[in-house]
Scaffold this active site. Structure first.
Site, PDB file in Angstrom:
ATOM      1  N   TYR A 242     -12.685 -16.332 -12.503  1.00 26.85           N
ATOM      2  CA  TYR A 242     -13.691 -17.112 -13.226  1.00 26.85           C
ATOM      3  C   TYR A 242     -14.782 -17.548 -12.254  1.00 26.85           C
ATOM      4  O   TYR A 242     -14.493 -18.187 -11.237  1.00 26.85           O
ATOM      5  CB  TYR A 242     -13.058 -18.340 -13.900  1.00 26.85           C
ATOM      6  CG  TYR A 242     -12.139 -18.001 -15.046  1.00 26.85           C
ATOM      7  CD1 TYR A 242     -12.637 -17.398 -16.206  1.00 26.85           C
ATOM      8  CD2 TYR A 242     -10.774 -18.258 -14.976  1.00 26.85           C
ATOM      9  CE1 TYR A 242     -11.800 -17.072 -17.260  1.00 26.85           C
ATOM     10  CE2 TYR A 242      -9.926 -17.935 -16.029  1.00 26.85           C
ATOM     11  CZ  TYR A 242     -10.451 -17.336 -17.173  1.00 26.85           C
ATOM     12  OH  TYR A 242      -9.618 -16.997 -18.221  1.00 26.85           O
TER      13      TYR A 242
ATOM     14  N   GLU B 143      -9.192  -6.556   4.512  1.00 33.47           N
ATOM     15  CA  GLU B 143      -8.506  -7.645   3.826  1.00 33.47           C
ATOM     16  C   GLU B 143      -7.871  -8.623   4.805  1.00 33.47           C
ATOM     17  O   GLU B 143      -7.843  -9.840   4.555  1.00 33.47           O
ATOM     18  CB  GLU B 143      -7.474  -7.067   2.855  1.00 33.47           C
ATOM     19  CG  GLU B 143      -8.130  -6.425   1.637  1.00 33.47           C
ATOM     20  CD  GLU B 143      -7.232  -5.437   0.895  1.00 33.47           C
ATOM     21  OE1 GLU B 143      -5.999  -5.482   1.105  1.00 33.47           O
ATOM     22  OE2 GLU B 143      -7.763  -4.612   0.125  1.00 33.47           O
TER      23      GLU B 143
ATOM     24  N   TYR C 107       0.799  -1.229   0.000  1.00 34.98           N
ATOM     25  CA  TYR C 107       0.000   0.000   0.000  1.00 34.98           C
ATOM     26  C   TYR C 107       0.836   1.285   0.000  1.00 34.98           C
ATOM     27  O   TYR C 107       0.490   2.237  -0.706  1.00 34.98           O
ATOM     28  CB  TYR C 107      -0.981  -0.012   1.174  1.00 34.98           C
ATOM     29  CG  TYR C 107      -2.274  -0.730   0.854  1.00 34.98           C
ATOM     30  CD1 TYR C 107      -3.342  -0.043   0.287  1.00 34.98           C
ATOM     31  CD2 TYR C 107      -2.429  -2.088   1.104  1.00 34.98           C
ATOM     32  CE1 TYR C 107      -4.526  -0.694  -0.022  1.00 34.98           C
ATOM     33  CE2 TYR C 107      -3.602  -2.752   0.800  1.00 34.98           C
ATOM     34  CZ  TYR C 107      -4.653  -2.049   0.234  1.00 34.98           C
ATOM     35  OH  TYR C 107      -5.826  -2.692  -0.083  1.00 34.98           O
TER      36      TYR C 107
ATOM     37  N   TYR D 253     -16.497 -16.471  -7.215  1.00 34.18           N
ATOM     38  CA  TYR D 253     -15.561 -16.838  -8.267  1.00 34.18           C
ATOM     39  C   TYR D 253     -14.283 -17.444  -7.690  1.00 34.18           C
ATOM     40  O   TYR D 253     -13.976 -17.293  -6.503  1.00 34.18           O
ATOM     41  CB  TYR D 253     -15.192 -15.620  -9.130  1.00 34.18           C
ATOM     42  CG  TYR D 253     -14.677 -14.428  -8.353  1.00 34.18           C
ATOM     43  CD1 TYR D 253     -13.354 -14.346  -7.925  1.00 34.18           C
ATOM     44  CD2 TYR D 253     -15.523 -13.357  -8.050  1.00 34.18           C
ATOM     45  CE1 TYR D 253     -12.884 -13.247  -7.220  1.00 34.18           C
ATOM     46  CE2 TYR D 253     -15.074 -12.250  -7.345  1.00 34.18           C
ATOM     47  CZ  TYR D 253     -13.766 -12.198  -6.927  1.00 34.18           C
ATOM     48  OH  TYR D 253     -13.300 -11.116  -6.212  1.00 34.18           O
TER      49      TYR D 253
ATOM     50  N   PRO E 221     -22.222 -17.231 -13.080  1.00 35.34           N
ATOM     51  CA  PRO E 221     -22.611 -17.148 -11.662  1.00 35.34           C
ATOM     52  C   PRO E 221     -24.097 -17.384 -11.460  1.00 35.34           C
ATOM     53  O   PRO E 221     -24.515 -17.903 -10.415  1.00 35.34           O
ATOM     54  CB  PRO E 221     -22.202 -15.723 -11.264  1.00 35.34           C
ATOM     55  CG  PRO E 221     -22.199 -14.956 -12.537  1.00 35.34           C
ATOM     56  CD  PRO E 221     -21.733 -15.929 -13.578  1.00 35.34           C
TER      57      PRO E 221
ATOM     58  N   PRO F 162     -12.978  -4.450 -14.289  1.00 31.71           N
ATOM     59  CA  PRO F 162     -12.592  -3.696 -13.110  1.00 31.71           C
ATOM     60  C   PRO F 162     -13.363  -2.404 -12.915  1.00 31.71           C
ATOM     61  O   PRO F 162     -13.236  -1.754 -11.890  1.00 31.71           O
ATOM     62  CB  PRO F 162     -11.107  -3.393 -13.361  1.00 31.71           C
ATOM     63  CG  PRO F 162     -10.953  -3.428 -14.829  1.00 31.71           C
ATOM     64  CD  PRO F 162     -11.928  -4.468 -15.317  1.00 31.71           C
TER      65      PRO F 162
END
Length: 406
Positions: A208, A137, A95, A190, A280, A399
């Site tokens: 994917y 995260e 970061y 995914y 999905p 994105p």
């Protein structure tokens, strides 16, 4: 917490950064890869060439600046980004370099307009946002590793079956190479592949969608071969999977991720998919069929024609075997054989008028996924039909963080 002066500067200058977002994004990645070329292993280079990654960065910077005093207002964007960061392996120590490089890009693009006061305020804002991302995260990494069958980083999976679903779509059935437990997932999530392709200097990361219900002894992804078209390069990873990877080969994946997940209410479920965006949604309808067989489902699929209509037989079987499932198909360019067989529901593209004729009249929840032009069309159509925003869920295979809100 940021001081009021910093917040004021950031919010007042966010529109300026948005105005120059394309140049800032381009300069940012140019500088970043010069400093740390190993990051080529993390970023989708096809999206770089097409400018999509730069566009996503520009939007994210603007959105974060505009809502710096209330990041909860853009939590859907933050959730989506942090899920992808965990999936590709972004680490806290990366970061500071990103923040430093972003500020350099802003200064280079804006020149003297980027005063020390402005750069200082955005530096504080970046640190504040980065801390929030790092904490989220951290929790995602912990959850992925500590769940039953979970893992950290990338794990090897054997391809146990390879099945052609249409001219351009192939399914890959995946089982852990170590024969250990398999982590569960939510329908709509995914897998992230780390593709090591012969002749390529860097690894290639791609997401994917899982295309079958959870609870199986395998994962399944269904991949469209991306051919070169109108200046768009052929997909490096998709073509490698189709051509080189065979049953018995091994592939690296990180644990399932993603925020586009099926709710578990009893509301009528409407699934609208375009092209490979159906994957999905297929996981969702299979999950409902396995776990909630009484829930009503309307499945709407857009394809060019019968040759490019993956999972047609499977969906037909679901519809014929379950009175609560209805399936509709729109072919934009039906073949002569399609026209003769009458095997589709609508000729042309999906629009509001046709949707109005097939959608349920009562309360329903809507999920849709597909290419960006398709997504924009469906988004506008559902708004035109008066579907409340809170009942609409979407996944963009790009994105870019949001659809246009015209």
């Amino acid at each position: 917490m940021l001081d009021s002066n910093t917040i004021e500067i950031v919010q007042s200058t966010a529109p300026v950064l948005q105005q120059h977002s394309e140049q800032i994004g381009k300069k940012f990645y140019e500088l970043l890869f010069a400093k740390a070329p190993d990051l080529y292993n993390l970023f989708n280079q096809t999206n770089q060439k097409r400018g999509l990654q730069q566009e996503a960065l520009g939007y994210a910077v603007y959105a974060a600046g505009e809502h710096i005093s209330n990041l909860d207002a853009i939590m859907p964007v933050i959730t989506r980004v942090t899920q992808k960061h965990r999936a590709i392996g972004v680490r806290p120590e990366q970061y500071p370099l990103v923040g430093e490089t972003l500020l350099e890009a802003v200064k280079e693009v804006l020149g003297s307009a980027a005063t020390d006061g402005i750069i200082g305020a955005w530096g504080k804002a970046y640190e504040y946002i980065a801390d929030a991302f790092i904490q989220i995260e951290h929790d995602l990494y912990k959850e992925a590793k500590e769940q039953t069958g979970g893992w950290e980083g990338f794990r090897s999976f054997a391809v146990t079956r390879k099945v052609a679903e249409s001219d351009d779509v192939t399914s890959f059935y995946l089982e852990p190479a170590d024969k250990q437990a398999l982590a569960g997932f939510e329908a709509g999530q995914y897998l992230t592949i780390k593709a090591q392709i012969p002749g390529e200097q860097y690894t290639h990361i791609r997401h994917y969608s899982l295309s079958d219900a959870p609870g199986k002894s395998y994962y399944r992804i269904s991949v469209k071969r991306e051919r070169s078209n109108e200046g768009k390069p052929a997909g490096i990873v998709s073509n490698d999977l189709h051509d080189r990877i065979q049953e018995g080969d091994s592939i690296l994946f990180s644990a399932p991720a993603g925020d586009f997940t099926l709710d578990h209410t009893d509301d009528h479920l409407v699934l609208i998919g375009g092209g490979i965006g159906v994957t999905p949604l297929l996981s969702m309808i299979n999950t409902v069929a396995d776990q909630f067989p009484d829930r009503k489902v309307t499945f709407v699929q857009a394809a060019s024609n019968g040759n490019n209509h993956p999972f047609r037989e499977h969906l037909s079987e679901l519809e014929n075997g379950r009175p609560n499932v209805r399936c509709f198909t729109a072919y934009s360019s039906p073949t002569e054989q399609d026209l003769g067989s009458g095997s589709f529901s609508h000729k042309g593209y999906i629009d509001a008028e046709w949707l109005r004729s097939i959608l349920p009249s009562g309360q329903a929840v809507y999920y849709f996924c597909g290419p960006i032009p398709f997504m924009k069309t469906i988004n506008k159509a559902l708004k035109k039909l008066g579907i409340p925003k809170e009942r609409i869920h979407l996944e963009v295979f790009s994105p870019v963080a949001m659809l246009d809100e015209e």
